[in-house]
Design a protein around this motif. Sequence first.
Motif, PDB file in Angstrom:
ATOM      1  N   SER A  25       0.822  -1.206   0.000  1.00 17.24           N
ATOM      2  CA  SER A  25       0.000   0.000   0.000  1.00 17.24           C
ATOM      3  C   SER A  25       0.860   1.261   0.000  1.00 17.24           C
ATOM      4  O   SER A  25       0.594   2.212  -0.742  1.00 17.24           O
ATOM      5  CB  SER A  25      -0.926  -0.002   1.225  1.00 17.24           C
ATOM      6  N   SER A  26       1.913   1.268   0.813  1.00 21.50           N
ATOM      7  CA  SER A  26       2.805   2.428   0.875  1.00 21.50           C
ATOM      8  C   SER A  26       3.529   2.629  -0.452  1.00 21.50           C
ATOM      9  O   SER A  26       3.724   3.763  -0.899  1.00 21.50           O
ATOM     10  CB  SER A  26       3.830   2.246   2.005  1.00 21.50           C
ATOM     11  N   GLY A  27       3.925   1.514  -1.073  1.00 18.74           N
ATOM     12  CA  GLY A  27       4.597   1.610  -2.368  1.00 18.74           C
ATOM     13  C   GLY A  27       3.693   2.213  -3.435  1.00 18.74           C
ATOM     14  O   GLY A  27       4.130   3.056  -4.231  1.00 18.74           O
ATOM     15  N   LYS A  28       2.429   1.789  -3.444  1.00 19.79           N
ATOM     16  CA  LYS A  28       1.483   2.350  -4.421  1.00 19.79           C
ATOM     17  C   LYS A  28       1.273   3.841  -4.188  1.00 19.79           C
ATOM     18  O   LYS A  28       1.249   4.637  -5.136  1.00 19.79           O
ATOM     19  CB  LYS A  28       0.146   1.610  -4.326  1.00 19.79           C
ATOM     20  N   ALA A  29       1.093   4.231  -2.917  1.00 18.20           N
ATOM     21  CA  ALA A  29       0.884   5.651  -2.604  1.00 18.20           C
ATOM     22  C   ALA A  29       2.112   6.477  -2.975  1.00 18.20           C
ATOM     23  O   ALA A  29       2.002   7.581  -3.509  1.00 18.20           O
ATOM     24  CB  ALA A  29       0.554   5.816  -1.121  1.00 18.20           C
ATOM     25  N   THR A  30       3.301   5.936  -2.705  1.00 20.66           N
ATOM     26  CA  THR A  30       4.539   6.646  -3.030  1.00 20.66           C
ATOM     27  C   THR A  30       4.691   6.802  -4.536  1.00 20.66           C
ATOM     28  O   THR A  30       5.100   7.862  -5.028  1.00 20.66           O
ATOM     29  CB  THR A  30       5.750   5.878  -2.468  1.00 20.66           C
ATOM     30  N   THR A  31       4.339   5.761  -5.286  1.00 21.85           N
ATOM     31  CA  THR A  31       4.414   5.831  -6.747  1.00 21.85           C
ATOM     32  C   THR A  31       3.500   6.913  -7.288  1.00 21.85           C
ATOM     33  O   THR A  31       3.872   7.675  -8.197  1.00 21.85           O
ATOM     34  CB  THR A  31       4.035   4.470  -7.362  1.00 21.85           C
ATOM     35  N   SER A  32       2.303   7.007  -6.718  1.00 19.73           N
ATOM     36  CA  SER A  32       1.349   8.032  -7.160  1.00 19.73           C
ATOM     37  C   SER A  32       1.914   9.432  -6.941  1.00 19.73           C
ATOM     38  O   SER A  32       1.871  10.282  -7.840  1.00 19.73           O
ATOM     39  CB  SER A  32       0.027   7.861  -6.401  1.00 19.73           C
ATOM     40  N   VAL A  33       2.460   9.670  -5.734  1.00 16.56           N
ATOM     41  CA  VAL A  33       3.042  10.989  -5.445  1.00 16.56           C
ATOM     42  C   VAL A  33       4.269  11.232  -6.317  1.00 16.56           C
ATOM     43  O   VAL A  33       4.466  12.325  -6.855  1.00 16.56           O
ATOM     44  CB  VAL A  33       3.423  11.087  -3.951  1.00 16.56           C
ATOM     45  N   GLY A  34       5.104  10.186  -6.501  1.00 15.90           N
ATOM     46  CA  GLY A  34       6.309  10.330  -7.312  1.00 15.90           C
ATOM     47  C   GLY A  34       6.008  10.682  -8.753  1.00 15.90           C
ATOM     48  O   GLY A  34       6.708  11.500  -9.376  1.00 15.90           O
ATOM     49  N   MET A  35       4.952  10.074  -9.318  1.00 11.35           N
ATOM     50  CA  MET A  35       4.563  10.393 -10.695  1.00 11.35           C
ATOM     51  C   MET A  35       4.115  11.840 -10.817  1.00 11.35           C
ATOM     52  O   MET A  35       4.434  12.529 -11.794  1.00 11.35           O
ATOM     53  CB  MET A  35       3.451   9.450 -11.151  1.00 11.35           C
ATOM     54  N   LEU A  36       3.366  12.309  -9.815  1.00 12.62           N
ATOM     55  CA  LEU A  36       2.939  13.712  -9.838  1.00 12.62           C
ATOM     56  C   LEU A  36       4.136  14.656  -9.789  1.00 12.62           C
ATOM     57  O   LEU A  36       4.193  15.657 -10.509  1.00 12.62           O
ATOM     58  CB  LEU A  36       2.006  14.004  -8.659  1.00 12.62           C
ATOM     59  N   ILE A  37       5.098  14.332  -8.937  1.00 13.12           N
ATOM     60  CA  ILE A  37       6.290  15.175  -8.823  1.00 13.12           C
ATOM     61  C   ILE A  37       7.084  15.150 -10.128  1.00 13.12           C
ATOM     62  O   ILE A  37       7.561  16.178 -10.603  1.00 13.12           O
ATOM     63  CB  ILE A  37       7.166  14.711  -7.638  1.00 13.12           C
ATOM     64  N   ALA A  38       7.197  13.958 -10.738  1.00  7.72           N
ATOM     65  CA  ALA A  38       7.912  13.844 -12.009  1.00  7.72           C
ATOM     66  C   ALA A  38       7.242  14.693 -13.083  1.00  7.72           C
ATOM     67  O   ALA A  38       7.907  15.420 -13.839  1.00  7.72           O
ATOM     68  CB  ALA A  38       7.968  12.377 -12.439  1.00  7.72           C
ATOM     69  N   GLY A  39       5.920  14.601 -13.181  1.00  9.50           N
ATOM     70  CA  GLY A  39       5.197  15.407 -14.166  1.00  9.50           C
ATOM     71  C   GLY A  39       5.365  16.896 -13.917  1.00  9.50           C
ATOM     72  O   GLY A  39       5.534  17.683 -14.848  1.00  9.50           O
TER      73      GLY A  39
END
Length: 433
Positions: A275-289
């Motif tokens: 769950s933490s990995g999925k949430a981190t990926t979501s935030v990371g993608m937003l930051i990358a964009g």
Amino acid sequence: MMGLSPFESCVILLIALAIAGLPIALSMISASIFYLFAADLDPGTVAEQILNGLYNSYVLLAVPLFILAADLMNMGSLTDRLLRFCLMLVGRFRGGLGHVNIVSNIIFAGMSGSAIADAVGIGRIIINMMTRNGKYPVAYAAAITASAAIIGPIIPPSIPMVIYALISNASIGYLFLGGVIPGLMLGVAFMVMNAIIARRRGYPIEPPVKLREVPRATVEAFPALLLPVVLLFGIYGGVTTPTEGAAAAAAYALLAAAVIYRSLTPRQLYEVLLSSGKATTSVGMLIAGALAFNYVVTIENIPVTVQHFIQGFDLSKAGFLLLVNGILLILGCLLEGTTILLIIVPIFIPTANALGIDIVHFGVVVVVNIMIGLVTPPFGLLLFIVANMTRQPLIAVVRECLPFILAAITMLAVITFIPETVLWLPHLMGYKG
């Protein structure tokens, strides 16, 4: 696109892709690549900006660690123990379970840094407590849960403040300190509003906890209550950086859940990590964009253009802050908070600096604005979460949220125009800004 500049075409493409349903992070990356092709620039620059931004920013490592700490603390019996502790503190007052909801969110705010984690983690249990035997209407329980959850990212630790520190170069430690008093003020305002509504509607008073049960409830909650102390002592005692403090918080949360409370099985630990990995990926993608799109904005010199445009109105500090509040409250009704932080807020920072507005004060004002956006219709994310959780019509939850939104905006006005509500604690701890 005929007759349009590359930047205008980029913005139109971004909006079109988002409306079509493409995740906002991918929309920003796609639009940025299109801009570089249209402007005859190297499209590989997008990858370079993303990699440099993500891998050269040590502060970003705090985000997955705070998410992991929150998920660990939400697992097992921890929530039940903290709710019993809060019931002991404030359950005896009129509308007691509403007060328990707010106080528990204040306590959880010192553990998670995420409004969504608070609403989902503690929300289901406290909503069931409030609606059992028809004590409170389901829509009211959902509304006060969503409203109280916005306190989470204002009181440290705070994931939005970590992201704001990334874009502004402000000190995370002083940002965390700056959020303490505004977060507590917001909690008090919500409790006052709950007391008024409870008295008007005749909501019940909970039976007082017997005196002999107080020590046991306190001892059971004590290990969980220590987590904010571990984090803040590490940061402000000079022992750890905020990122190292986040790691210590995650390690302590694992220790508390697995060893002290013995409520974490290997299977649950796997689910928490996933769950933490999925949430981190979501935030990371937003930051990358955002990193890619911010490069486009920088090339086009948009922040300086906006700064000159605003300066043309000869606004005072108060006038500028009022304008920013208005813009962010409107955008909060339409956009996700992280997107606003990463795309819109950087445009305002040069003007805030030029006007002599303290960057820590400005950051806390911005974060409070974005948190209010989570409970404002039509697209307040927390509204959708609690409405789905309780199977209530969205309009019913919105109607019950309105008094709390009004209270939150009132507190926003106070912290905006009385900077010492934010800066007193940082100044006490040596902040010179």
